[in-house]
Design a protein around this motif. Structure first.
Motif, PDB file in Angstrom:
ATOM      1  N   PRO A   1       0.814  -1.228   0.000  1.00 25.16           N
ATOM      2  CA  PRO A   1       0.000   0.000   0.000  1.00 25.16           C
ATOM      3  C   PRO A   1       0.844   1.273   0.000  1.00 25.16           C
ATOM      4  O   PRO A   1       0.472   2.278  -0.623  1.00 25.16           O
ATOM      5  CB  PRO A   1      -0.815  -0.129   1.298  1.00 25.16           C
ATOM      6  CG  PRO A   1      -0.845  -1.584   1.603  1.00 25.16           C
ATOM      7  CD  PRO A   1       0.468  -2.109   1.131  1.00 25.16           C
ATOM      8  N   ILE A   2       1.993   1.230   0.675  1.00 27.14           N
ATOM      9  CA  ILE A   2       2.868   2.407   0.714  1.00 27.14           C
ATOM     10  C   ILE A   2       3.480   2.658  -0.651  1.00 27.14           C
ATOM     11  O   ILE A   2       3.521   3.800  -1.144  1.00 27.14           O
ATOM     12  CB  ILE A   2       3.964   2.206   1.775  1.00 27.14           C
ATOM     13  CG1 ILE A   2       3.337   1.980   3.148  1.00 27.14           C
ATOM     14  CG2 ILE A   2       4.911   3.409   1.804  1.00 27.14           C
ATOM     15  CD1 ILE A   2       4.308   1.526   4.206  1.00 27.14           C
ATOM     16  N   PHE A   3       3.972   1.598  -1.299  1.00 26.57           N
ATOM     17  CA  PHE A   3       4.571   1.757  -2.627  1.00 26.57           C
ATOM     18  C   PHE A   3       3.543   2.245  -3.652  1.00 26.57           C
ATOM     19  O   PHE A   3       3.878   3.007  -4.558  1.00 26.57           O
ATOM     20  CB  PHE A   3       5.201   0.439  -3.095  1.00 26.57           C
ATOM     21  CG  PHE A   3       6.441   0.056  -2.338  1.00 26.57           C
ATOM     22  CD1 PHE A   3       7.290   1.017  -1.819  1.00 26.57           C
ATOM     23  CD2 PHE A   3       6.774  -1.282  -2.137  1.00 26.57           C
ATOM     24  CE1 PHE A   3       8.429   0.677  -1.109  1.00 26.57           C
ATOM     25  CE2 PHE A   3       7.914  -1.639  -1.444  1.00 26.57           C
ATOM     26  CZ  PHE A   3       8.741  -0.658  -0.926  1.00 26.57           C
TER      27      PHE A   3
ATOM     28  N   TRP B   1       3.214   5.894  -3.117  1.00 25.12           N
ATOM     29  CA  TRP B   1       4.401   6.636  -3.535  1.00 25.12           C
ATOM     30  C   TRP B   1       4.641   6.577  -5.043  1.00 25.12           C
ATOM     31  O   TRP B   1       5.067   7.565  -5.649  1.00 25.12           O
ATOM     32  CB  TRP B   1       5.635   6.097  -2.822  1.00 25.12           C
ATOM     33  CG  TRP B   1       5.679   6.433  -1.356  1.00 25.12           C
ATOM     34  CD1 TRP B   1       4.821   7.245  -0.666  1.00 25.12           C
ATOM     35  CD2 TRP B   1       6.621   5.952  -0.395  1.00 25.12           C
ATOM     36  NE1 TRP B   1       5.163   7.306   0.652  1.00 25.12           N
ATOM     37  CE2 TRP B   1       6.279   6.527   0.876  1.00 25.12           C
ATOM     38  CE3 TRP B   1       7.718   5.110  -0.457  1.00 25.12           C
ATOM     39  CZ2 TRP B   1       7.000   6.262   2.026  1.00 25.12           C
ATOM     40  CZ3 TRP B   1       8.448   4.855   0.698  1.00 25.12           C
ATOM     41  CH2 TRP B   1       8.084   5.427   1.923  1.00 25.12           C
ATOM     42  N   PHE B   2       4.424   5.408  -5.665  1.00 26.02           N
ATOM     43  CA  PHE B   2       4.813   5.203  -7.061  1.00 26.02           C
ATOM     44  C   PHE B   2       3.639   4.979  -8.010  1.00 26.02           C
ATOM     45  O   PHE B   2       3.840   4.792  -9.211  1.00 26.02           O
ATOM     46  CB  PHE B   2       5.767   4.002  -7.169  1.00 26.02           C
ATOM     47  CG  PHE B   2       7.021   4.145  -6.350  1.00 26.02           C
ATOM     48  CD1 PHE B   2       8.010   5.040  -6.719  1.00 26.02           C
ATOM     49  CD2 PHE B   2       7.210   3.396  -5.200  1.00 26.02           C
ATOM     50  CE1 PHE B   2       9.171   5.175  -5.970  1.00 26.02           C
ATOM     51  CE2 PHE B   2       8.368   3.521  -4.437  1.00 26.02           C
ATOM     52  CZ  PHE B   2       9.339   4.416  -4.825  1.00 26.02           C
ATOM     53  N   GLY B   3       2.407   4.968  -7.486  1.00 20.91           N
ATOM     54  CA  GLY B   3       1.259   4.766  -8.352  1.00 20.91           C
ATOM     55  C   GLY B   3       0.915   3.305  -8.522  1.00 20.91           C
ATOM     56  O   GLY B   3       1.516   2.421  -7.909  1.00 20.91           O
ATOM     57  N   ILE B   4      -0.056   3.032  -9.382  1.00 22.60           N
ATOM     58  CA  ILE B   4      -0.582   1.673  -9.523  1.00 22.60           C
ATOM     59  C   ILE B   4       0.006   0.938 -10.719  1.00 22.60           C
ATOM     60  O   ILE B   4      -0.441  -0.159 -11.058  1.00 22.60           O
ATOM     61  CB  ILE B   4      -2.127   1.706  -9.669  1.00 22.60           C
ATOM     62  CG1 ILE B   4      -2.530   2.513 -10.919  1.00 22.60           C
ATOM     63  CG2 ILE B   4      -2.777   2.272  -8.421  1.00 22.60           C
ATOM     64  CD1 ILE B   4      -4.002   2.435 -11.231  1.00 22.60           C
ATOM     65  N   PHE B   5       1.018   1.530 -11.361  1.00 26.75           N
ATOM     66  CA  PHE B   5       1.567   0.903 -12.560  1.00 26.75           C
ATOM     67  C   PHE B   5       2.817   0.089 -12.222  1.00 26.75           C
ATOM     68  O   PHE B   5       3.064  -0.233 -11.065  1.00 26.75           O
ATOM     69  CB  PHE B   5       1.829   1.967 -13.625  1.00 26.75           C
ATOM     70  CG  PHE B   5       0.576   2.702 -14.034  1.00 26.75           C
ATOM     71  CD1 PHE B   5      -0.400   2.067 -14.781  1.00 26.75           C
ATOM     72  CD2 PHE B   5       0.350   4.005 -13.622  1.00 26.75           C
ATOM     73  CE1 PHE B   5      -1.563   2.721 -15.137  1.00 26.75           C
ATOM     74  CE2 PHE B   5      -0.808   4.679 -13.973  1.00 26.75           C
ATOM     75  CZ  PHE B   5      -1.769   4.030 -14.732  1.00 26.75           C
ATOM     76  N   ASP B   6       3.624  -0.217 -13.239  1.00 24.89           N
ATOM     77  CA  ASP B   6       4.707  -1.185 -13.066  1.00 24.89           C
ATOM     78  C   ASP B   6       5.785  -0.738 -12.091  1.00 24.89           C
ATOM     79  O   ASP B   6       6.447  -1.583 -11.484  1.00 24.89           O
ATOM     80  CB  ASP B   6       5.352  -1.494 -14.418  1.00 24.89           C
ATOM     81  CG  ASP B   6       4.545  -2.488 -15.225  1.00 24.89           C
ATOM     82  OD1 ASP B   6       3.576  -3.032 -14.675  1.00 24.89           O
ATOM     83  OD2 ASP B   6       4.866  -2.707 -16.404  1.00 24.89           O
ATOM     84  N   THR B   7       5.989   0.556 -11.927  1.00 22.68           N
ATOM     85  CA  THR B   7       7.067   1.015 -11.045  1.00 22.68           C
ATOM     86  C   THR B   7       6.893   0.480  -9.632  1.00 22.68           C
ATOM     87  O   THR B   7       7.852  -0.017  -9.015  1.00 22.68           O
ATOM     88  CB  THR B   7       7.121   2.555 -11.014  1.00 22.68           C
ATOM     89  OG1 THR B   7       7.311   3.031 -12.336  1.00 22.68           O
ATOM     90  CG2 THR B   7       8.267   3.030 -10.133  1.00 22.68           C
TER      91      THR B   7
END
Length: 455
Positions: A311-313, A316-322
């Motif tokens: 959930p934190i990532f 921070w980075f959105g719902i895509f591949d990152t």
């Protein structure tokens, strides 16, 4: 008094991280909604303790993790030693290990739910399977690497095969077995939380999920810290329808798209994690300052359920591949850095001193002495990290949805499409078996000079 001060000094990096967290949350660029301050998390933790909710959930979770873990250690160590000692056992068990080891254990959650229901048994079996395989492969690799002269000497003195196995092979293989047990301990916590995320109405994973969905981020961080603390403490205490579905998916290209996306995410995260972990593990073993700072961080991070950070990532980075790739790299990092550190630290000091006495520079000692001697354990860490990468990839895809094997399996599970779920399991199992076989061949090639190559 001295021992207390040494302990405080050893874990000072954890206090530094808490201080940095507090600074970022209160005076830094990070919003309190993304990163609550330490004081708020502490208050939420105290509230959870006072109302008894945390202790109730801890009891459910730790019972499941401990039961699956203990069974896996006993059975896995025995199986690994027998595989290395008896060719018949190896011929029967090794293909099964190669098939199931890289399979994302969290992908079995829908199957466990169907077979064992929503009670404790489904979680215990899942944790057992996940913990079993790293113990088996570590015991097998450790027993294969035992100096054959030790075994021949014992046999020449009249020791039976069983006595040689118990009194020679087992003690000599113990370092790698313990490394595998440590990895299994981390897997126990990871799978405990992963299974409770999906198929539980109690436990740490369920509590984290509910708090995150309700926007109670302070309490969510508090539970994550409790799980991390529990893991840190434990670590320190040291088919026709399925085939038809796959065939149809292959015809319309869906299977290749799902496999391609899953493999791309797993490979990207894996290589990033390994590229950071190996140099850091070597530096930890050879530099006291680096070891002082990173050793407690690795110890607390290794058993921490990495999926808790999803959930934190995402925030921070959105719902895509990152976010998926960062999650995979984070998960793969710990088994490799731990194995690299242990392997480098275990290099015989007399060999290093001998190389230096012949005028070898530090770079030559590292390249031509330390790394080759540490390579077996480094490769064991990589062997463990490969299925970890696949497991994490599928879990993130299951939780975040979208294209990929995990997303397709979860979509099939929502519609009670057991054929679709099993098709995904077979696809990832075949992919994982191919990857693991490739890693095994790479290990055999790189260690063709090592004692284990004689087995």
């Amino acid at each position: 008094m001295g021992a207390t001060l040494n302990t405080l000094w050893r874990y000072t990096p954890l206090l530094i991280c808490l201080a940095i967290w507090e600074i970022l949350a209160t005076a830094g660029p990070v919003s309190n909604q993304l990163l609550p301050d330490v004081a708020s998390v502490g208050k939420a933790l105290w509230s959870l303790i006072l109302d008894g909710e945390l202790l109730r959930q801890a009891g459910h979770s730790l019972y499941r993790a401990a039961t699956g873990f203990v069974l896996a250690v006993v059975i896995g160590t025995t199986a690994g030693l027998l595989m290395a000692t008896f060719r018949g056992v190896r011929l029967v068990v090794n293909p099964i290990v190669q098939m199931f080891y890289p399979m994302p254990k969290s992908a079995l959650i829908p199957v466990m739910m169907i077979w064992f229901g929503l009670g404790d048994m489904s979680k215990i079996v899942l944790i057992f399977i996940g913990c079993l395989l790293p113990v088996v492969i570590s015991a097998y690799n450790g027993a294969r690497g035992v100096n054959p002269f030790l075994i021949w000497s014992a046999r020449s003195l009249g020791a039976s095969r069983t006595s040689t196995l118990v009194q020679v092979t087992l003690p000599a293989a113990m370092p790698e077995i313990l490394n595998g047990i440590r990895t299994a301990l981390a897997f126990a916590f990871i799978l405990m939380v992963s299974s409770e995320f999906v198929i539980a109405k109690d436990g740490f994973g369920y509590l984290i999920s509910q708090l995150g969905d309700g926007g109670a981020y302070e309490a969510m961080f508090a539970v994550i810290l409790v799980v991390a603390a529990a893991g840190f403490t434990a670590d320190r205490l040291r088919l026709s329808a399925v085939l038809e579905r796959i065939y149809n998916n292959a015809l319309n290209g869906k299977v290749f798209m799902d496999l391609g996306l899953t493999l791309y995410r797993a490979a990207a995260g894996f290589f990033i994690g390994v590229a950071v972990a190996i140099p850091l593990g070597v530096m930890m073993a050879r530099n006291a300052g680096v070891r002082w700072f990173f050793d407690p961080l690795v110890s607390i991070g290794f058993p921490m359920p990495k999926i808790s950070f999803l959930p934190i990532f995402i925030l921070w980075f959105g719902i895509f591949d990152t976010s998926k790739i960062v999650m995979i790299a984070f998960s793969c990092f710990f088994p490799v850095v731990s194995a690299t550190y242990a392997g480098t630290l275990g290099v015989d000091k007399w060999v290093i001193w001998s190389a230096r006495s012949f005028g070898a520079r530090e770079s030559q000692v590292l390249r031509e002495v330390v790394l080759p001697m540490a390579l077996p354990q480094i490769l064991t860490g990589i062997q463990i990290a490969v299925p970890v990468g696949l497991i994490t990839t599928v879990v993130t895809e299951m939780l975040m949805g979208g294209p990929g094997i995990g997303g397709s399996m979860m979509a099939a599970g929502r519609f009670a499409d057991s054929v679709g779920v099993f098709a995904g399991i077979v696809e990832i199992a075949v992919l994982g078996a191919i990857v693991v076989k490739g890693v095994e061949r790479m290990r055999a090639y790189l260690l063709r000079w090592h004692a284990e190559a004689r087995h």
